[in-house]
Design an enzyme around this catalytic site. Structure first.
Site, short mmCIF file in Angstrom:
data_model
loop_
_atom_site.label_atom_id
_atom_site.label_comp_id
_atom_site.label_asym_id
_atom_site.label_seq_id
_atom_site.Cartn_x
_atom_site.Cartn_y
_atom_site.Cartn_z
N HIS A 1 0.75 -1.12 0.00
CA HIS A 1 0.10 0.06 0.08
C HIS A 1 0.85 1.39 -0.03
CE1 HIS A 1 -3.90 2.23 0.96
NE2 HIS A 1 -3.08 3.18 1.20
N HIS B 1 1.50 5.38 -1.92
CA HIS B 1 1.15 6.49 -2.87
C HIS B 1 2.39 7.15 -3.49
CE1 HIS B 1 -3.18 6.93 -1.16
NE2 HIS B 1 -2.45 6.19 -0.25
N GLN C 1 -9.40 9.80 -4.73
CA GLN C 1 -9.01 10.57 -3.50
C GLN C 1 -10.41 11.38 -3.23
OE1 GLN C 1 -5.41 10.97 -1.62
NE2 GLN C 1 -7.22 11.37 -0.17
N HIS D 1 -9.23 2.16 -0.19
CA HIS D 1 -9.12 2.69 1.21
C HIS D 1 -10.47 2.53 1.88
CE1 HIS D 1 -5.47 4.36 -0.60
NE2 HIS D 1 -5.29 5.28 0.44
N GLU E 1 -10.97 4.32 6.95
CA GLU E 1 -9.71 5.16 7.42
C GLU E 1 -10.40 6.16 8.37
OE1 GLU E 1 -7.00 6.60 4.73
OE2 GLU E 1 -5.49 7.00 6.39
N ASP F 1 2.28 3.32 2.85
CA ASP F 1 1.43 4.20 2.50
C ASP F 1 2.14 5.78 2.30
OD1 ASP F 1 -1.10 5.06 2.21
OD2 ASP F 1 -1.60 5.50 4.64
N TRP G 1 1.39 13.99 4.07
CA TRP G 1 0.72 13.22 4.97
C TRP G 1 1.79 12.76 6.15
CZ3 TRP G 1 -1.17 12.54 -0.07
CH2 TRP G 1 -2.20 13.09 -0.14
FE FE2 Z 1 -3.44 4.96 1.62
#
Ligand code: FE2
Length: 424
Positions: free
Chosen positions: A58, A60, A153, A211, A214, A310, A316
């Site tokens: 997982h 990005h 997203q 996702h 979350e 991630d 993030w």
């Molecule tokens: Fe993610």
């Protein structure tokens, strides 16, 4: 037998010691003690741990290494991260995404991570990230397997052009159908998005990775719909629920119903410990929830649970170096998985379990598998988690594609000079 590469005297993750690995024509020919054949290159393993490559199930990649552009996430929260990504998106170009992603892949290779499932945001109507990452996937194929997920997203139903963009992304060669049901406007829209996206995947013969939940909201129960749609459409084994952090906060009685449904659906689960521990529980005072899904209980119930990184240096998460052992190490701590078998299971969460999520072909250290091996400066999987050691050799299809020198410290003591390598 004339070999391309012979790796001598290694320990395997299952505990076998003094093993040799013979590789020819990109494939493992033999895994046994005392192989005597000639080889183009011989690596002395010195009893260190040889593992199949790390798998990040997982990630990005479109945002990776963008830290500070256009500004830092001052609060470190998920919501400021999403706002910041919204500011950055219009400034992105295919070239800039590609350059960051290629740089990132080099970090991964050096860390022995040779398979990555990356979500790619399809809520930019230009689909520049898709265009860039499809190119990166092709350019990096000799070195690592990059699998792409079409990730809406801003919501599949909440963002007006998501459906069109997501289909275009799949037409451009993106591999997996993504989703974000907890971000839709209502619970009902979340459930509807799951139904539509799973149907799309079934029609196109693709895998699904959403996702999902979350959130710290114990009533965010979209994983229930994901399991039900998977079973209804016969997608067992092809669907992954990523994050599932709300499961941390759910009532135990409800979870006792939920986990068997997930099992029935053959769902794969991906936890992202580094991100979950930093982004979840932000509305709590004390005690503060940890926010990672129920890794221990899901594994005990027989589900395939992997861990992902991630984010690395993006809106993030400012940290990270794409070391999957750091991910498993954090997961082990957050999940209190310090039992002997539990620690080994966490090593698998970033190797074999991740490979099962991606449905990688020819993965593992066994005759017939691809000649992909990482030699770690550690004696066993638990020591690898403890030390997060040097990746001495990273081998892809029988060719060494990265080397890191052994880490040793030389102590200057009264008794004289002593060299230690930190292993037991
Ligand atoms: Fe993610």
């Amino acid at each position: 037998m004339n070999l391309d590469l012979l790796i001598r005297n290694v320990t395997l993750p299952d505990g076998r010691r003094g093993i040799d690995i013979a590789i020819s024509d990109g494939r493992i020919m033999a895994v046994e003690a005392g192989i005597t054949a000639e080889a183009g290159r011989v690596i002395e393993g010195e009893g260190y741990l040889a593992t199949p490559p790390f798998v990040d199930s997982h990630f990005h990649m479109d945002s990776a290494l963008s830290l500070g552009n256009p500004r830092m996430n001052q609060s470190g929260t998920l919501l400021e991260g999403i706002a910041l990504w919204g500011e950055l998106k219009p400034r992105l170009t295919v070239e800039s995404i590609e350059a960051r992603a290629l740089q990132f892949c080099k970090l991964s290779i050096a860390r022995g991570t040779l398979a990555i499932r990356s979500h790619v945001d399809v809520c930019d109507d230009r689909l520049e990230a898709v265009e860039a990452l499809v190119e990166v996937r092709k350019a990096m194929r000799p070195y690592l397997d990059l699998q792409l997920v079409a990730f809406p997203q801003d919501g599949y139903l909440r963002y007006g052009r998501s459906a069109e963009n997501l289909s275009r992304a799949l037409d451009m060669g993106v591999d997996v159908v993504g989703g974000i049901p907890h971000f839709e406007r209502t619970m009902a829209d979340g459930a509807a998005s799951i139904r539509m996206l799973c149907e799309l995947a079934a029609t196109r013969g693709l895998m699904v990775d959403m996702h999902c939940d979350e959130s710290d909201d114990p009533h965010s129960r979209h994983v229930e719909s994901l399991a039900a749609e998977t079973t209804r459409l016969g997608l067992q084994g092809r669907v992954t629920g990523s994050h599932l952090t709300s499961m941390h906060s759910m009532d135990n009685y409800y979870v006792s119903k939920l986990i068997p449904l997930m099992r029935e659906a053959g769902l794969h689960v991906v936890a992202n410990p580094l991100i979950n521990i930093t982004l979840q529980g932000r509305h709590d005072s004390y005690p503060k929830r940890r926010g990672m899904t129920r890794v221990k209980e899901l594994m005990a119930a027989g589900l395939n649970v992997a861990c992902g990184h991630d984010c690395v240096m993006d809106p993030w998460y400012s940290l990270g170096s794409h070391d999957m052992l750091e991910v498993a190490h954090m997961g082990l701590h957050v999940g209190q998985m310090t039992g002997v078998d539990e620690m080994k299971a966490m090593f698998h969460s970033v190797t074999t379990n991740g490979a099962a999520v991606l449905q990688l072909d020819g993965y593992g250290i066994a005759p017939g598998a691809y000649g992909d091996v990482v030699l770690l400066q550690a004696r066993d999987p638990v020591e690898a988690l403890r030390l997060k050691p040097a990746r001495l050799f990273v081998v892809r299809r029988g060719r060494v594609i990265a080397e890191t020198p052994k880490v040793e410290a030389c102590l200057h003591l009264e008794e004289g000079e002593t060299v230690i390598d930190f292993t037991r």
